[in-house]
Design a protein around this motif. Structure first.
Motif, short mmCIF file in Angstrom:
data_model
loop_
_atom_site.label_atom_id
_atom_site.label_comp_id
_atom_site.label_asym_id
_atom_site.label_seq_id
_atom_site.Cartn_x
_atom_site.Cartn_y
_atom_site.Cartn_z
N SER A 180 0.83 -1.20 0.00
CA SER A 180 0.00 0.00 0.00
C SER A 180 0.86 1.25 0.00
N GLN A 181 0.23 2.33 -0.40
CA GLN A 181 0.90 3.63 -0.41
C GLN A 181 -0.13 4.69 -0.06
N VAL A 182 0.19 5.52 0.92
CA VAL A 182 -0.69 6.62 1.30
C VAL A 182 -0.41 7.80 0.36
N HIS A 183 -1.48 8.30 -0.26
CA HIS A 183 -1.39 9.46 -1.14
C HIS A 183 -2.14 10.62 -0.49
N ALA A 184 -2.23 11.74 -1.15
CA ALA A 184 -2.81 12.96 -0.58
C ALA A 184 -4.23 12.78 -0.06
N THR B 40 -5.59 6.00 -0.01
CA THR B 40 -4.56 4.98 0.20
C THR B 40 -4.78 3.92 -0.87
N VAL B 41 -3.73 3.65 -1.63
CA VAL B 41 -3.81 2.71 -2.75
C VAL B 41 -3.22 1.37 -2.32
N PHE B 42 -3.95 0.30 -2.62
CA PHE B 42 -3.51 -1.06 -2.34
C PHE B 42 -3.39 -1.80 -3.67
N ILE B 43 -2.24 -2.43 -3.88
CA ILE B 43 -2.02 -3.23 -5.08
C ILE B 43 -1.69 -4.65 -4.63
N THR B 44 -2.45 -5.60 -5.15
CA THR B 44 -2.18 -7.01 -4.89
C THR B 44 -1.58 -7.62 -6.15
N GLY B 45 -0.42 -8.21 -6.01
CA GLY B 45 0.23 -8.90 -7.12
C GLY B 45 -0.09 -10.38 -7.08
N LYS C 223 -6.07 -3.66 -8.12
CA LYS C 223 -5.98 -2.39 -7.40
C LYS C 223 -7.21 -2.17 -6.54
N ALA C 224 -7.01 -1.66 -5.34
CA ALA C 224 -8.10 -1.23 -4.47
C ALA C 224 -7.71 0.12 -3.89
N ILE C 225 -8.67 1.01 -3.80
CA ILE C 225 -8.39 2.35 -3.27
C ILE C 225 -9.33 2.64 -2.11
N VAL C 226 -8.76 3.04 -0.99
CA VAL C 226 -9.53 3.51 0.15
C VAL C 226 -9.49 5.04 0.07
N TYR D 160 3.70 -0.56 -8.36
CA TYR D 160 2.43 -0.04 -8.86
C TYR D 160 1.69 0.85 -7.87
N THR D 161 2.02 0.77 -6.57
CA THR D 161 1.36 1.65 -5.60
C THR D 161 1.78 3.10 -5.82
#
Length: 168
Positions: free
Chosen positions: A30-34, A37-42, A58-61, A158-159
């Motif tokens: 995951s990566q926190v953006h402005a 929070t983006v989650f990428i599952t490989g 991809k999943a986005i909170v 990809y996050t």
């Protein structure tokens, strides 16, 4: 791509050389953006020493998830969700591909890659036992850093990019 298409691609990849050594690996980063929070599952099927086929989900909170335990727990949950899509029937079909070649050295394993580490300087070390136990209960071999490359390298790549896209 639907999960059924992903599964069919994995089967097709394995049938090219049914006597190979295969690792099905699933891991999330995951990566926190402005504002999200983006989650990428490989999802990666690797034939050891011969290449791999991979895709992402991809999943986005739509909020900044700043609590590390919450993010790590959701990463693990997303990995568990994808792993659970590989039902006993689907896993049996994958095993059936390599089964006739076991005496020639063919293998098949399923791993869950968790983007955590147990090193003394790693902030996630306190969550290792909990997350590893969750994957073990699913019958999946858990991997943590530095062996969790699907989460810590593949999905991680990809996050960073995913934050540039709108949350849809």
């Amino acid at each position: 791509m639907t999960f059924d298409r992903v599964y069919q691609r994995i089967i097709k990849f394995m049938k090219i050389k049914p006597s190979g050594n295969y690792r099905l690996m699933v891991g999330t980063d995951s990566q926190v953006h402005a504002t999200s929070t983006v989650f990428i599952t490989g999802i990666v099927i690797q034939q050891k020493g011969k290449g791999a086929w991979a895709c992402i989900r991809k999943a986005i909170v739509p909020r900044k998830m700043l609590h590390l335990h919450e993010r790590i727990s959701l990463e693990t949950s997303l990995t568990e969700e994808v792993v659970s899509m590989f039902t006993e029937e689907k896993k049996s079909k994958m095993i059936d591909i390599v089964l006739p070649y076991l005496y020639q050295g063919a293998t098949f394993s399923i791993e869950g890659h968790i983007d955590i580490g147990s090193g003394p300087r790693n902030k996630t070390r306190e969550f290792v036992k909990e997350m590893v136990a969750r994957l073990e209960m699913m019958g999946v071999e858990p991997k943590i850093k530095p062996d969790a490359f699907v989460a810590s390298s593949y999905a991680n790549r990809y996050t960073k990019k995913a934050g540039k896209f709108s949350p849809t």
